[in-house]
Design a protein around this motif. Sequence first.
Motif, mmCIF file in Angstrom:
data_model
loop_
_atom_site.group_PDB
_atom_site.id
_atom_site.type_symbol
_atom_site.label_atom_id
_atom_site.label_comp_id
_atom_site.label_asym_id
_atom_site.label_seq_id
_atom_site.Cartn_x
_atom_site.Cartn_y
_atom_site.Cartn_z
ATOM 1 N N TYR A 1 -3.909 1.437 -9.105
ATOM 2 C CA TYR A 1 -4.142 0.158 -8.447
ATOM 3 C C TYR A 1 -2.868 -0.658 -8.509
ATOM 4 O O TYR A 1 -1.958 -0.378 -9.288
ATOM 5 N N GLU A 2 -2.827 -1.669 -7.666
ATOM 6 C CA GLU A 2 -1.736 -2.636 -7.720
ATOM 7 C C GLU A 2 -2.348 -4.025 -7.603
ATOM 8 O O GLU A 2 -3.147 -4.284 -6.714
ATOM 9 N N LEU A 3 -1.964 -4.875 -8.527
ATOM 10 C CA LEU A 3 -2.410 -6.261 -8.530
ATOM 11 C C LEU A 3 -1.232 -7.111 -8.094
ATOM 12 O O LEU A 3 -0.151 -7.014 -8.662
ATOM 13 N N ARG A 4 -1.443 -7.912 -7.048
ATOM 14 C CA ARG A 4 -0.373 -8.784 -6.542
ATOM 15 C C ARG A 4 -0.868 -10.220 -6.539
ATOM 16 O O ARG A 4 -2.039 -10.480 -6.360
ATOM 17 N N GLU A 5 0.079 -11.112 -6.711
ATOM 18 C CA GLU A 5 -0.234 -12.531 -6.675
ATOM 19 C C GLU A 5 0.674 -13.192 -5.657
ATOM 20 O O GLU A 5 1.855 -12.877 -5.551
ATOM 21 N N ASP A 6 0.104 -14.098 -4.880
ATOM 22 C CA ASP A 6 0.913 -14.929 -3.995
ATOM 23 C C ASP A 6 0.318 -16.337 -4.004
ATOM 24 O O ASP A 6 -0.547 -16.634 -4.814
ATOM 25 N N ILE B 1 0.840 -1.194 0.000
ATOM 26 C CA ILE B 1 0.000 0.000 0.000
ATOM 27 C C ILE B 1 0.878 1.247 0.000
ATOM 28 O O ILE B 1 0.622 2.193 -0.744
ATOM 29 N N GLU B 2 1.937 1.238 0.803
ATOM 30 C CA GLU B 2 2.842 2.383 0.834
ATOM 31 C C GLU B 2 3.496 2.609 -0.530
ATOM 32 O O GLU B 2 3.638 3.750 -0.978
ATOM 33 N N LYS B 3 3.888 1.532 -1.206
ATOM 34 C CA LYS B 3 4.484 1.653 -2.543
ATOM 35 C C LYS B 3 3.482 2.242 -3.527
ATOM 36 O O LYS B 3 3.827 3.068 -4.365
ATOM 37 N N LEU B 4 2.236 1.812 -3.430
ATOM 38 C CA LEU B 4 1.198 2.313 -4.310
ATOM 39 C C LEU B 4 0.952 3.803 -4.066
ATOM 40 O O LEU B 4 0.808 4.580 -5.011
ATOM 41 N N ILE B 5 0.946 4.207 -2.816
ATOM 42 C CA ILE B 5 0.772 5.622 -2.472
ATOM 43 C C ILE B 5 1.942 6.439 -3.014
ATOM 44 O O ILE B 5 1.754 7.519 -3.591
ATOM 45 N N GLU B 6 3.145 5.922 -2.865
ATOM 46 C CA GLU B 6 4.333 6.612 -3.377
ATOM 47 C C GLU B 6 4.261 6.761 -4.902
ATOM 48 O O GLU B 6 4.550 7.814 -5.455
ATOM 49 N N MET C 1 -4.611 -5.956 -18.209
ATOM 50 C CA MET C 1 -5.192 -5.165 -19.298
ATOM 51 C C MET C 1 -6.668 -4.866 -19.017
ATOM 52 O O MET C 1 -7.144 -3.751 -19.224
ATOM 53 N N VAL C 2 -7.391 -5.865 -18.518
ATOM 54 C CA VAL C 2 -8.797 -5.667 -18.171
ATOM 55 C C VAL C 2 -8.914 -4.613 -17.076
ATOM 56 O O VAL C 2 -9.774 -3.722 -17.142
ATOM 57 N N LEU C 3 -8.041 -4.684 -16.076
ATOM 58 C CA LEU C 3 -8.063 -3.689 -14.999
ATOM 59 C C LEU C 3 -7.750 -2.284 -15.521
ATOM 60 O O LEU C 3 -8.358 -1.306 -15.083
ATOM 61 N N ASP C 4 -6.812 -2.181 -16.453
ATOM 62 C CA ASP C 4 -6.500 -0.873 -17.043
ATOM 63 C C ASP C 4 -7.726 -0.299 -17.757
ATOM 64 O O ASP C 4 -8.081 0.869 -17.559
ATOM 65 N N PHE D 1 -4.898 -13.745 -5.843
ATOM 66 C CA PHE D 1 -4.651 -12.382 -6.291
ATOM 67 C C PHE D 1 -5.215 -11.391 -5.287
ATOM 68 O O PHE D 1 -6.256 -11.636 -4.685
ATOM 69 N N TYR D 2 -4.542 -10.254 -5.156
ATOM 70 C CA TYR D 2 -4.993 -9.192 -4.259
ATOM 71 C C TYR D 2 -4.916 -7.874 -4.996
ATOM 72 O O TYR D 2 -3.973 -7.607 -5.736
ATOM 73 N N LEU D 3 -5.916 -7.053 -4.798
ATOM 74 C CA LEU D 3 -6.000 -5.774 -5.467
ATOM 75 C C LEU D 3 -6.028 -4.672 -4.422
ATOM 76 O O LEU D 3 -6.841 -4.704 -3.498
ATOM 77 N N SER D 4 -5.130 -3.719 -4.562
ATOM 78 C CA SER D 4 -5.133 -2.516 -3.737
ATOM 79 C C SER D 4 -5.461 -1.361 -4.668
ATOM 80 O O SER D 4 -4.957 -1.310 -5.792
ATOM 81 N N VAL D 5 -6.296 -0.446 -4.204
ATOM 82 C CA VAL D 5 -6.742 0.662 -5.042
ATOM 83 C C VAL D 5 -6.571 1.962 -4.271
ATOM 84 O O VAL D 5 -6.898 2.040 -3.096
ATOM 85 N N ILE D 6 -6.062 2.971 -4.978
ATOM 86 C CA ILE D 6 -6.048 4.335 -4.443
ATOM 87 C C ILE D 6 -7.115 5.095 -5.197
ATOM 88 O O ILE D 6 -7.160 5.078 -6.440
ATOM 89 N N SER D 7 -8.003 5.734 -4.453
ATOM 90 C CA SER D 7 -9.093 6.470 -5.073
ATOM 91 C C SER D 7 -9.245 7.822 -4.392
ATOM 92 O O SER D 7 -8.718 8.052 -3.309
ATOM 93 N N THR D 8 -9.996 8.682 -5.041
ATOM 94 C CA THR D 8 -10.260 10.000 -4.494
ATOM 95 C C THR D 8 -11.736 10.314 -4.647
ATOM 96 O O THR D 8 -12.407 9.729 -5.502
ATOM 97 N N SER D 9 -12.218 11.207 -3.852
ATOM 98 C CA SER D 9 -13.625 11.582 -3.913
ATOM 99 C C SER D 9 -13.875 12.465 -5.122
ATOM 100 O O SER D 9 -13.026 13.252 -5.520
ATOM 101 N N THR D 10 -15.058 12.351 -5.699
ATOM 102 C CA THR D 10 -15.464 13.229 -6.803
ATOM 103 C C THR D 10 -16.326 14.361 -6.277
ATOM 104 O O THR D 10 -16.791 15.172 -7.042
ATOM 105 N N LYS D 11 -16.531 14.387 -4.990
ATOM 106 C CA LYS D 11 -17.398 15.427 -4.389
ATOM 107 C C LYS D 11 -16.686 16.746 -4.328
ATOM 108 O O LYS D 11 -15.545 16.890 -4.193
#
Length: 156
Positions: free
Chosen positions: A137-142, A24-29, A72-75, A146-156
Amino acid sequence: MEPNKTSSGKISQIEENQDDLSAIEKLIEKAAQNLHNKDIRVEIQENDKISEALTDFIEPYIEDEYDEDLEMVLDLATFAWNLSFFSKKVAQKEIECMFQDADTDPEGREELKQIIGQMVARKKRRFSKYKRLIIDYELREDDDGFYLSVISTSTK
């Protein structure tokens, strides 16, 4: 934690792995760099997780949990998700810009435009309660899936 599978074998849930804070920290960076190192306020949401919604959103577009085209689907899905917040005119302009330098044959380009249009309609119809833009987003596999982390922002 293993993703739940439907009877068709598709992923029904790719969960954000809360224990993997370094990812998550890497994704934020990465997002901060993409936003020209602007200060970002981080808030981890426990309810209405965009990662879960995005997982449900892409389910019709993936063959199985080991789909090689998952990234590609996620993109395409994140692009369509974000387009859903704009007017049809602006969305069309963004789609045209996306294909301006693309190395895609005309048939493939039209097929992708149709898929993006279907995804935008799906987002508006079935996921309208989610009012956040997806920044990255970041898609990881172990070994567990699969695990998906997403960074999002409000549209408000």
